[in-house]
Design a protein around this motif. Structure first.
Motif, short mmCIF file in Angstrom:
data_model
loop_
_atom_site.label_atom_id
_atom_site.label_comp_id
_atom_site.label_asym_id
_atom_site.label_seq_id
_atom_site.Cartn_x
_atom_site.Cartn_y
_atom_site.Cartn_z
N GLY A 1 0.82 -1.21 0.00
CA GLY A 1 0.00 0.00 0.00
C GLY A 1 0.85 1.25 0.00
N TYR A 2 1.92 1.23 0.78
CA TYR A 2 2.84 2.37 0.83
C TYR A 2 3.47 2.61 -0.54
N GLN A 3 3.92 1.54 -1.19
CA GLN A 3 4.54 1.69 -2.52
C GLN A 3 3.53 2.20 -3.54
N ALA A 4 2.30 1.68 -3.49
CA ALA A 4 1.27 2.14 -4.43
C ALA A 4 0.96 3.62 -4.18
N ASN B 1 3.15 10.29 -9.55
CA ASN B 1 2.41 10.55 -10.78
C ASN B 1 1.64 11.87 -10.69
N SER B 2 1.07 12.16 -9.52
CA SER B 2 0.34 13.41 -9.33
C SER B 2 1.29 14.61 -9.44
N LEU B 3 2.47 14.48 -8.84
CA LEU B 3 3.45 15.58 -8.91
C LEU B 3 3.94 15.79 -10.34
#
Length: 58
Positions: free
Chosen positions: A11-14, A21-23
């Motif tokens: 979950g942390y990696q995702a 991707n947002s940045l």
């Protein structure tokens, strides 16, 4: 590593990938905005310069 720790790590990696991707998308939108401002006015403006300076601050 137990099952809960593995799920947490996945979950942390995702989440990290989603944030990156947002940045990258935000950077792309700012670059495009600066280009569109310059295209509209036919020259570099104070705003387009500030956007470019912000993106190249390091």
């Amino acid at each position: 590593m137990n099952h809960n720790e593995m799920n947490y790590e996945r979950g942390y990696q995702a989440g990290s990938h989603m944030m990156m991707n947002s940045l990258l998308e935000a950077r792309r939108l700012l670059e495009t905005s600066a280009e569109e401002i310059e295209n509209f006015y036919g020259k570099e403006t104070k705003l387009s310069k500030e956007i470019k300076d912000f993106l190249n601050w390091r």
